[in-house]
Scaffold this motif. Structure first.
Motif, PDB file in Angstrom:
ATOM      1  N   TYR A   1      11.390  -4.803 -13.191  1.00  0.00           N
ATOM      2  CA  TYR A   1       9.713  -5.962 -13.010  1.00  0.00           C
ATOM      3  C   TYR A   1       8.211  -5.808 -13.668  1.00  0.00           C
ATOM      4  O   TYR A   1       7.881  -4.422 -13.109  1.00  0.00           O
ATOM      5  N   GLU A   2       8.027  -6.337 -13.594  1.00  0.00           N
ATOM      6  CA  GLU A   2       6.658  -6.004 -14.490  1.00  0.00           C
ATOM      7  C   GLU A   2       5.613  -6.783 -12.768  1.00  0.00           C
ATOM      8  O   GLU A   2       5.092  -7.480 -12.956  1.00  0.00           O
ATOM      9  N   PHE A   3       5.081  -5.997 -11.959  1.00  0.00           N
ATOM     10  CA  PHE A   3       4.439  -6.158 -11.085  1.00  0.00           C
ATOM     11  C   PHE A   3       2.543  -6.777 -11.146  1.00  0.00           C
ATOM     12  O   PHE A   3       2.109  -5.370 -12.338  1.00  0.00           O
ATOM     13  N   ASN A   4       2.516  -7.759 -10.837  1.00  0.00           N
ATOM     14  CA  ASN A   4       0.969  -7.967 -10.824  1.00  0.00           C
ATOM     15  C   ASN A   4      -0.335  -7.185 -10.080  1.00  0.00           C
ATOM     16  O   ASN A   4      -0.959  -6.660 -10.156  1.00  0.00           O
ATOM     17  N   SER A   5       0.394  -6.683  -9.340  1.00  0.00           N
ATOM     18  CA  SER A   5      -0.268  -5.881  -8.402  1.00  0.00           C
ATOM     19  C   SER A   5       0.733  -5.348  -6.987  1.00  0.00           C
ATOM     20  O   SER A   5       1.481  -5.578  -6.557  1.00  0.00           O
TER      21      SER A   5
ATOM     22  N   GLN B   1      -0.231   2.697 -14.291  1.00  0.00           N
ATOM     23  CA  GLN B   1      -0.612   1.461 -15.099  1.00  0.00           C
ATOM     24  C   GLN B   1      -1.412   0.523 -14.926  1.00  0.00           C
ATOM     25  O   GLN B   1      -1.449  -0.768 -15.387  1.00  0.00           O
ATOM     26  N   ASN B   2      -1.904   1.035 -14.331  1.00  0.00           N
ATOM     27  CA  ASN B   2      -3.264   0.296 -14.318  1.00  0.00           C
ATOM     28  C   ASN B   2      -3.168  -1.247 -13.160  1.00  0.00           C
ATOM     29  O   ASN B   2      -3.448  -2.241 -13.560  1.00  0.00           O
ATOM     30  N   ILE B   3      -2.140  -1.070 -12.808  1.00  0.00           N
ATOM     31  CA  ILE B   3      -1.198  -1.798 -11.558  1.00  0.00           C
ATOM     32  C   ILE B   3      -2.522  -2.115 -10.500  1.00  0.00           C
ATOM     33  O   ILE B   3      -2.854  -1.496  -9.875  1.00  0.00           O
TER      34      ILE B   3
ATOM     35  N   TYR C   1      -2.916  -3.688  -2.896  1.00  0.00           N
ATOM     36  CA  TYR C   1      -3.987  -3.914  -1.882  1.00  0.00           C
ATOM     37  C   TYR C   1      -3.572  -3.137  -0.877  1.00  0.00           C
ATOM     38  O   TYR C   1      -2.278  -3.418  -0.436  1.00  0.00           O
TER      39      TYR C   1
ATOM     40  N   ALA D   1       1.713   3.396  -9.869  1.00  0.00           N
ATOM     41  CA  ALA D   1       1.007   0.925  -9.888  1.00  0.00           C
ATOM     42  C   ALA D   1      -0.151   2.056 -10.811  1.00  0.00           C
ATOM     43  O   ALA D   1      -1.004   1.813 -11.814  1.00  0.00           O
TER      44      ALA D   1
END
Length: 209
Positions: A15-19, A40-42, A45, A37
Motif C-alpha cells: 500500500y501507498e500510505f499518505n500518512s 519513506q518520509n510519510i 500523526y 514511515a
C-alpha cells in the motif's frame, strides 16, 4: 519482533500510505510503523488516546509513557487542556492541532439528550497486569472497595445501577461480588457503552491501572 517487522514492511510495500495514525509511541507495533514511515518520509500523526494526569508531578511518568509524543510529526489533541499541558512541557506549538475526540464527540456534543431510564452508569476498569501499579495487591483491594461502596450506596438509595466493565478480555469480573450486595444490579461485560451514557441519569467511573 522480527516477524512483526517483516509483516509491517510488506504492508508498506503493498500500500501507498499518505500518512500513519497512531495513539501510542510505547507499543512495539506502533514503533515499527513509525520507523518505517520515517524512512519513506510519510507523516506520522499521534492521536490523543485518553485523559491523562496533567500535574507537575506527572511529567516524568508522562514522558516515560509517551503521553506527549517524541517521534510524531503532529500531535492531535482533543482540546485546549492537553494542548496547554504539552506547551508547558516545551512541545512545539506548530506540531499541535486540536481536532476534538473522534470517539466521544458524537456522544457528548449531542444536544438535548433526555435520559430514557432512571439509572446510574458505573464504568469500571480493573487494574491491569501490564503495569506495576496494576499488579499491586493494594491497587486491586482499592478497586474492589470502590465497587462495593458504589453498590452499597446505590442499593441504600434505591437507585438502579448498571456496571459496565472494560471490554478487554483480562478485565476482572466483579459480578459475583456485586450480586452478593444487591442481586438487582446489572453487570455488563461487553457491548457499546455509548447508548448507556445517553440514556442514564449520571455516570461514575473508576480507573486504577
Amino acid at each position: 519482533a522480527i516477524q512483526e517487522i517483516e509483516l509491517t514492511k510488506k504492508l508498506f510495500e503493498i500500500y501507498e500510505f499518505n500518512s500513519i495514525l497512531i495513539w501510542t509511541e510505547s507499543n512495539s507495533n506502533h514503533l515499527i510503523a513509525i520507523k518505517l514511515a520515517k524512512k519513506q518520509n510519510i507523516p506520522v500523526y499521534f492521536l490523543q488516546h485518553g485523559m491523562y494526569n496533567d500535574s507537575a508531578e506527572s511529567v516524568s511518568s508522562n514522558k516515560f509513557g509517551k503521553v506527549i509524543p517524541q517521534y510524531a510529526d503532529k500531535f492531535l489533541v482533543w482540546g485546549n487542556k492537553l494542548k496547554e499541558y504539552a506547551l508547558s512541557n516545551n512541545y512545539p506549538e506548530n506540531k499541535l492541532e486540536i481536532i476534538g475526540s473522534p470517539f466521544h464527540d458524537s456522544t457528548f456534543l449531542t444536544k438535548n439528550i433526555i435520559p430514557k431510564n432512571k439509572f446510574i452508569l458505573f464504568a469500571a476498569s480493573s487494574p491491569t497486569h501490564r503495569s506495576l501499579r496494576g499488579m499491586a495487591v493494594g491497587t486491586m483491594e482499592k478497586y474492589l472497595e470502590s465497587i462495593k461502596n458504589v453498590c452499597k450506596i446505590s442499593s441504600k438509595l434505591g437507585v438502579d445501577l448498571i456496571i459496565k466493565l472494560h471490554p478487554q478480555p483480562d478485565d476482572f469480573d466483579v459480578t459475583n461480588i456485586v450480586k452478593k450486595i444487591d442481586s438487582k444490579i446489572t453487570v455488563l461485560k461487553s457491548g457499546d457503552i455509548t447508548s448507556l451514557i445517553k440514556s442514564c441519569d449520571a455516570v461514575s467511573y473508576t480507573h486504577l491501572r
